[in-house]
Design a protein around this motif. Sequence first.
Motif, PDB file in Angstrom:
ATOM      1  N   ASP A   1       0.860  -1.184   0.000  1.00  0.00           N
ATOM      2  CA  ASP A   1       0.000   0.000   0.000  1.00  0.00           C
ATOM      3  C   ASP A   1       0.898   1.236   0.000  1.00  0.00           C
ATOM      4  O   ASP A   1       1.897   1.290   0.735  1.00  0.00           O
ATOM      5  CB  ASP A   1      -0.896  -0.003   1.241  1.00  0.00           C
ATOM      6  N   SER A   2       0.564   2.235  -0.796  1.00  0.00           N
ATOM      7  CA  SER A   2       1.461   3.385  -0.969  1.00  0.00           C
ATOM      8  C   SER A   2       1.645   4.181   0.317  1.00  0.00           C
ATOM      9  O   SER A   2       2.774   4.547   0.676  1.00  0.00           O
ATOM     10  CB  SER A   2       0.942   4.293  -2.084  1.00  0.00           C
ATOM     11  N   ALA A   3       0.553   4.456   1.021  1.00  0.00           N
ATOM     12  CA  ALA A   3       0.662   5.241   2.252  1.00  0.00           C
ATOM     13  C   ALA A   3       1.428   4.478   3.320  1.00  0.00           C
ATOM     14  O   ALA A   3       2.267   5.049   4.037  1.00  0.00           O
ATOM     15  CB  ALA A   3      -0.727   5.626   2.752  1.00  0.00           C
ATOM     16  N   LEU A   4       1.158   3.187   3.435  1.00  0.00           N
ATOM     17  CA  LEU A   4       1.871   2.370   4.412  1.00  0.00           C
ATOM     18  C   LEU A   4       3.356   2.304   4.076  1.00  0.00           C
ATOM     19  O   LEU A   4       4.214   2.371   4.964  1.00  0.00           O
ATOM     20  CB  LEU A   4       1.276   0.961   4.456  1.00  0.00           C
ATOM     21  N   ALA A   5       3.681   2.186   2.791  1.00  0.00           N
ATOM     22  CA  ALA A   5       5.078   2.093   2.381  1.00  0.00           C
ATOM     23  C   ALA A   5       5.866   3.320   2.816  1.00  0.00           C
ATOM     24  O   ALA A   5       7.012   3.212   3.275  1.00  0.00           O
ATOM     25  CB  ALA A   5       5.163   1.918   0.870  1.00  0.00           C
ATOM     26  N   VAL A   6       5.280   4.494   2.696  1.00  0.00           N
ATOM     27  CA  VAL A   6       5.952   5.724   3.117  1.00  0.00           C
ATOM     28  C   VAL A   6       6.213   5.706   4.612  1.00  0.00           C
ATOM     29  O   VAL A   6       7.307   6.053   5.085  1.00  0.00           O
ATOM     30  CB  VAL A   6       5.112   6.954   2.719  1.00  0.00           C
TER      31      VAL A   6
ATOM     32  N   LEU B   1       7.187  -0.955  -3.462  1.00  0.00           N
ATOM     33  CA  LEU B   1       8.515  -1.141  -2.897  1.00  0.00           C
ATOM     34  C   LEU B   1       9.439  -0.054  -3.441  1.00  0.00           C
ATOM     35  O   LEU B   1       9.631   0.046  -4.657  1.00  0.00           O
ATOM     36  CB  LEU B   1       9.057  -2.524  -3.275  1.00  0.00           C
ATOM     37  N   PRO B   2      10.051   0.770  -2.584  1.00  0.00           N
ATOM     38  CA  PRO B   2      10.896   1.874  -3.064  1.00  0.00           C
ATOM     39  C   PRO B   2      12.293   1.388  -3.436  1.00  0.00           C
ATOM     40  O   PRO B   2      13.280   1.639  -2.743  1.00  0.00           O
ATOM     41  CB  PRO B   2      10.920   2.825  -1.869  1.00  0.00           C
TER      42      PRO B   2
END
Length: 226
Positions: free
Chosen positions: A155-160, A186-187
């Motif tokens: 999830d994008s927000a969780l990843a940040v 994944l960054p």
Amino acid sequence: MKRSGISHPDAAAFIQANLPISPVPAIPEILLHTAGPASGLWRLAGRGEADPPPYWAYPWAGGAVLARHLLGQPEMVAGRRVLDLGSGSGLVAIAAGKAGAAAVTAVDVDVNAIAAIGLNAAINDVNIFAVAADIIEAPPPEKTDLLVVGDLFYDSALAVRVMAFLRRCETAGIEVLIGDPERAHLPQAQLKRIATHAVADFGAGAPGKAVRAGVFSLAYNTEWRD
């Protein structure tokens, strides 16, 4: 630390009765209670909006690749204090214990996952301290040498939020290892790949389907410093 999730009062009994024990695909050294089509997970806890999905009931590729890596490279954890973030079934925590970690802590937001981790640890004859909490907004955990995290970049927000926490942990002197099958959030530009293994992934669309998943450390760049 913020606790989350609503546990069924007989979560451990439900798991024992409905989730059979089986070896993890590609990691036969580890046995887990794993959900099947007839497990009836919806009966374990209410599926309200605030309830976390039962990710803990299945082996995912990020955890599997970390477990496979730690079992093959036990020197990475031997004698060290390990924290498994978003532990789910406890797969990575169990691998760390089997590889000789001095102490293993498993953290997950779902209290039903904590029940599963306790059962799975006993099956595999390892000691794990399991905690139901959301710690990614908290200071870096004390008495931790290595933090392992699998499958938290869906999830994008969780990843940040996760990456910000991992950077704080790194600054505090904690080594970080990430396991992931290169999901969309994944960054990778902020990571360094250190290994790749073929493992099964529940999310791949077919039971036991193999994917190539990576083990990553944090790459250093002065632009990412706080």
